[in-house]
Design a protein around this motif. Sequence first.
Motif, mmCIF file in Angstrom:
data_model
loop_
_atom_site.group_PDB
_atom_site.id
_atom_site.type_symbol
_atom_site.label_atom_id
_atom_site.label_comp_id
_atom_site.label_asym_id
_atom_site.label_seq_id
_atom_site.Cartn_x
_atom_site.Cartn_y
_atom_site.Cartn_z
ATOM 1 N N PRO A 18 0.804 -1.233 0.000
ATOM 2 C CA PRO A 18 0.000 0.000 0.000
ATOM 3 C C PRO A 18 0.832 1.275 0.000
ATOM 4 O O PRO A 18 0.304 2.352 -0.289
ATOM 5 C CB PRO A 18 -0.834 -0.123 1.277
ATOM 6 N N TYR A 19 2.116 1.185 0.321
ATOM 7 C CA TYR A 19 2.966 2.378 0.393
ATOM 8 C C TYR A 19 3.743 2.620 -0.906
ATOM 9 O O TYR A 19 4.451 3.620 -1.012
ATOM 10 C CB TYR A 19 3.955 2.253 1.558
ATOM 11 N N ALA A 20 3.594 1.706 -1.866
ATOM 12 C CA ALA A 20 4.289 1.855 -3.149
ATOM 13 C C ALA A 20 3.290 2.225 -4.232
ATOM 14 O O ALA A 20 2.079 1.968 -4.118
ATOM 15 C CB ALA A 20 5.011 0.559 -3.517
ATOM 16 N N GLU A 21 3.802 2.813 -5.305
ATOM 17 C CA GLU A 21 2.944 3.206 -6.415
ATOM 18 C C GLU A 21 2.489 1.961 -7.181
ATOM 19 O O GLU A 21 3.272 1.067 -7.474
ATOM 20 C CB GLU A 21 3.687 4.151 -7.346
ATOM 21 N N GLU A 22 1.221 1.916 -7.489
ATOM 22 C CA GLU A 22 0.648 0.786 -8.215
ATOM 23 C C GLU A 22 0.805 1.047 -9.715
ATOM 24 O O GLU A 22 0.086 1.858 -10.302
ATOM 25 C CB GLU A 22 -0.824 0.612 -7.850
ATOM 26 N N LEU A 23 1.733 0.331 -10.352
ATOM 27 C CA LEU A 23 2.098 0.623 -11.736
ATOM 28 C C LEU A 23 1.264 -0.166 -12.740
ATOM 29 O O LEU A 23 0.969 0.330 -13.824
ATOM 30 C CB LEU A 23 3.583 0.320 -11.956
ATOM 31 N N GLU A 24 0.883 -1.384 -12.418
ATOM 32 C CA GLU A 24 0.166 -2.244 -13.350
ATOM 33 C C GLU A 24 -1.216 -2.590 -12.809
ATOM 34 O O GLU A 24 -1.409 -2.764 -11.610
ATOM 35 C CB GLU A 24 0.955 -3.541 -13.610
ATOM 36 N N ARG A 25 -2.164 -2.687 -13.735
ATOM 37 C CA ARG A 25 -3.514 -3.071 -13.338
ATOM 38 C C ARG A 25 -3.627 -4.583 -13.161
ATOM 39 O O ARG A 25 -2.866 -5.354 -13.749
ATOM 40 C CB ARG A 25 -4.529 -2.608 -14.392
ATOM 41 N N ILE A 26 -4.579 -4.994 -12.367
ATOM 42 C CA ILE A 26 -4.900 -6.411 -12.218
ATOM 43 C C ILE A 26 -5.796 -6.823 -13.382
ATOM 44 O O ILE A 26 -6.775 -6.148 -13.707
ATOM 45 C CB ILE A 26 -5.600 -6.676 -10.875
ATOM 46 N N ASN A 27 -5.452 -7.927 -14.007
ATOM 47 C CA ASN A 27 -6.228 -8.474 -15.119
ATOM 48 C C ASN A 27 -6.938 -9.728 -14.614
ATOM 49 O O ASN A 27 -6.319 -10.777 -14.436
ATOM 50 C CB ASN A 27 -5.321 -8.792 -16.304
ATOM 51 N N LEU A 28 -8.238 -9.620 -14.381
ATOM 52 C CA LEU A 28 -9.031 -10.714 -13.827
ATOM 53 C C LEU A 28 -9.910 -11.312 -14.918
ATOM 54 O O LEU A 28 -10.648 -10.596 -15.593
ATOM 55 C CB LEU A 28 -9.895 -10.217 -12.667
ATOM 56 N N THR A 29 -9.842 -12.633 -15.076
ATOM 57 C CA THR A 29 -10.694 -13.361 -16.015
ATOM 58 C C THR A 29 -11.361 -14.505 -15.270
ATOM 59 O O THR A 29 -10.684 -15.325 -14.647
ATOM 60 C CB THR A 29 -9.897 -13.915 -17.204
#
Length: 383
Positions: A205-216
């Motif tokens: 939670p303290y780091a930048e979220e660079l990639e999205r989660i891909n849910l299938t």
Amino acid sequence: MLSVISTAPYQSAPLHKHSMSKMFLLRLRTLFCLYSLAVGSIQTSESFWKLKPNVLVVDVDVKGVNRVEVPVICGEAYEGHNITWTKNKDKHLEAQGNRITVTVEGWKGANYSCFDNEGSYLNHTLVLAQWSFRKIIRNTPEKGYIHCATNNYGGFFQCSWSWGENRHGHITHIEAIRPDGGSNISCSLDPGGKSITCLDQDYCPYAEELERINLTVYFRSSFVVESYNAKFYIMNIVKPDMVAISRINHTCVEVGYPDSWNTPSSYFPLIFQVKEIRCRKRKKCDCSQLSSIETYRTQSLQLPVSKGKMVCVRAKDEFCNSSWSEWSQYKCKKNRKQRKPKSHARLIKREITVTAQCGAQGSAIPSISTDFQDHSKITTLMN
């Protein structure tokens, strides 16, 4: 003249060869078309793929008639053995051996099981058909097919859906990854079968979220499978739980962060939306018309309130474009004047005349003693 006559046979020869080649190509194309009509639209192995161990998926073209040949294997350890096969556990197939080829027509998938020469079960392969329809789960205007949310930045998130009315389905497979491959996400089906809970174990939670989660999510109904996809950042699906409201005095209330929210609040600040409404009948935060609502945003935890109005408060992450929490409400009651307690009247020696019901004549009750210590006499006389 001689020159013209002598060149005529020489020019006709290449024209004859060109016509013969065109006729040959035309006949070859005709034969190919007739062969295709005879065997049907049989597709190659590129029309199916492996979903997970023991499960193959055939891509179906809903506009035409599909016939896909799928190779099925019982197992590498059974090469050279006498293997028999069944389809859907009851139909025995003529094909034998460790490797066979089955034909899937349209969306008619099946479960193929293999057995040894003594009839003992060895393995199976489930062949499913995937089409482009969306029938197993429903699409909602606000949430789409699959809606994902979380109440904090702990790495957990939950995704839910609504089943279709005329089709009973269940989940057959879940894939949740990030494109960089550096995330370890695990998902499990919740009780009731209408949602899944996932945990990104590498999420910080303290780091930048660079990639999205891909849910299938793959939903199965009979031998048909449908896939549904959702892509999101955790910071965009955060929805805090309801805030707590407590009274300080008759003109001020205090708002508290949800217990499930991340700490410290200085690093994970919330912004509050506050509105005061006057509702007499319905006790909901949406009961008043917009013209009678006073709405404002604040970061303060202490809020002024007006007498006789209901205060509604909800919260969201101050720095992200995420969802508001559900409304919390507090009713500010008007101060009523306290009535002075009535003083006990002194009992006086007198006779009380009571008129009986149904027109009976009044009768005299003996005088009651004013001695308060003798309660038994008063009880007896009144009864």
